[in-house]
Design an enzyme around this catalytic site. Structure first.
Site, PDB file in Angstrom:
ATOM      1  N   ASP A 166     -13.790   1.926  -5.449  1.00 13.71           N
ATOM      2  CA  ASP A 166     -13.706   2.155  -4.009  1.00 13.71           C
ATOM      3  C   ASP A 166     -12.236   2.229  -3.647  1.00 13.71           C
ATOM      4  OD1 ASP A 166     -16.451   2.115  -3.308  1.00 13.71           O
ATOM      5  OD2 ASP A 166     -16.459  -0.071  -3.390  1.00 13.71           O
ATOM      6  N   HIS A 196     -16.738  -3.843   0.992  1.00 11.61           N
ATOM      7  CA  HIS A 196     -15.544  -3.512   1.773  1.00 11.61           C
ATOM      8  C   HIS A 196     -15.174  -4.633   2.748  1.00 11.61           C
ATOM      9  CE1 HIS A 196     -16.013   0.347   0.041  1.00 11.61           C
ATOM     10  NE2 HIS A 196     -16.626   0.965   1.014  1.00 11.61           N
ATOM     11  N   GLU A 197     -16.176  -5.105   3.466  1.00  9.89           N
ATOM     12  CA  GLU A 197     -15.932  -6.141   4.465  1.00  9.89           C
ATOM     13  C   GLU A 197     -15.371  -7.402   3.821  1.00  9.89           C
ATOM     14  OE1 GLU A 197     -19.361  -3.505   5.755  1.00  9.89           O
ATOM     15  OE2 GLU A 197     -18.762  -4.486   3.905  1.00  9.89           O
ATOM     16  N   VAL A 251       5.472 -13.382   4.039  1.00 16.90           N
ATOM     17  CA  VAL A 251       4.859 -13.209   2.727  1.00 16.90           C
ATOM     18  C   VAL A 251       5.877 -12.495   1.832  1.00 16.90           C
ATOM     19  CG1 VAL A 251       3.683 -11.019   3.205  1.00 16.90           C
ATOM     20  CG2 VAL A 251       2.765 -12.539   1.480  1.00 16.90           C
ATOM     21  N   GLU A 252       6.008 -12.953   0.614  1.00 19.96           N
ATOM     22  CA  GLU A 252       6.920 -12.314  -0.352  1.00 19.96           C
ATOM     23  C   GLU A 252       6.209 -11.064  -0.862  1.00 19.96           C
ATOM     24  OE1 GLU A 252       8.716 -10.735  -3.361  1.00 19.96           O
ATOM     25  OE2 GLU A 252       6.993 -11.944  -4.050  1.00 19.96           O
ATOM     26  N   SER A 253       6.857  -9.911  -0.735  1.00 19.99           N
ATOM     27  CA  SER A 253       6.178  -8.627  -0.937  1.00 19.99           C
ATOM     28  C   SER A 253       5.713  -8.378  -2.369  1.00 19.99           C
ATOM     29  CB  SER A 253       7.044  -7.478  -0.444  1.00 19.99           C
ATOM     30  OG  SER A 253       8.262  -7.432  -1.135  1.00 19.99           O
ATOM     31  N   CYS A 276     -17.139  -1.334  -6.426  1.00 21.46           N
ATOM     32  CA  CYS A 276     -18.422  -1.587  -5.778  1.00 21.46           C
ATOM     33  C   CYS A 276     -19.127  -2.696  -6.559  1.00 21.46           C
ATOM     34  CB  CYS A 276     -19.269  -0.314  -5.778  1.00 21.46           C
ATOM     35  SG  CYS A 276     -20.967  -0.603  -5.218  1.00 21.46           S
TER      36      CYS A 276
END
Length: 154
Positions: free
Chosen positions: A59, A93-94, A74-76, A52
């Protein structure tokens, strides 16, 4: 079956320290060996954490990323390290949710991408964040993300 070119990767197969921030995390990509075929790639991070920005308290979220690749995947391992970089990062969060999606879009230029970020309650209120780049491409099978709305205990 085509072999994936991993020659330009810097993290896969190497011991790599966790990045200090999402901004400094290196996201890497590999060529999509099935370019021209529409399919969905899904990444699920059920134990995502950030901080937060006001209190510094942790969070937690369950994040699901779906995308229809174009020329790149995307390479994991780099994605895992990128997501881990949020562990000590303070943001709402957003902001976390949209930043993750936009970084991946910037890297891959996928045909389509969506993120569902299902955040656990802060102050008694869960916050879920959803974003996608546009309509789902025609002919793509897209399963439900399978994350139920937060209902508390039982």
């Amino acid at each position: 079956m085509a072999e994936t070119d991993v020659s330009g990767l810097t993290q896969l197969g190497a011991s790599v320290a966790s990045p200090q921030s999402p901004e400094t995390a290196v996201l890497e990509r590999v060529p999509a060996s099935n370019a021209g075929t529409r399919y969905v790639v899904r990444f699920t991070a059920p134990e995502f954490t950030s901080l937060c920005p006001m209190t510094g308290q942790p969070d937690f979220a369950h994040i699901v990323i779906d995308y229809v690749p174009g020329d790149w995947l995307v390479e994991s391992k780099s994605l895992k390290l990128f997501l881990h970089a949020f562990r000590n990062h303070g943001a709402f969060h957003e902001d976390c949710s949209i930043y993750i999606a936009k970084r991946i879009v910037e890297l891959l230029n996928p045909e389509w991408l969506r993120i569902g970020a299902y955040w656990y309650p802060r102050g008694g209120i869960p916050i879920d964040v959803f974003w996608q780049t546009g309509p789902v491409p025609e002919g793509v099978w897209l399963p439900d993300q399978g994350v139920p709305t937060y209902r508390g205990r039982g």
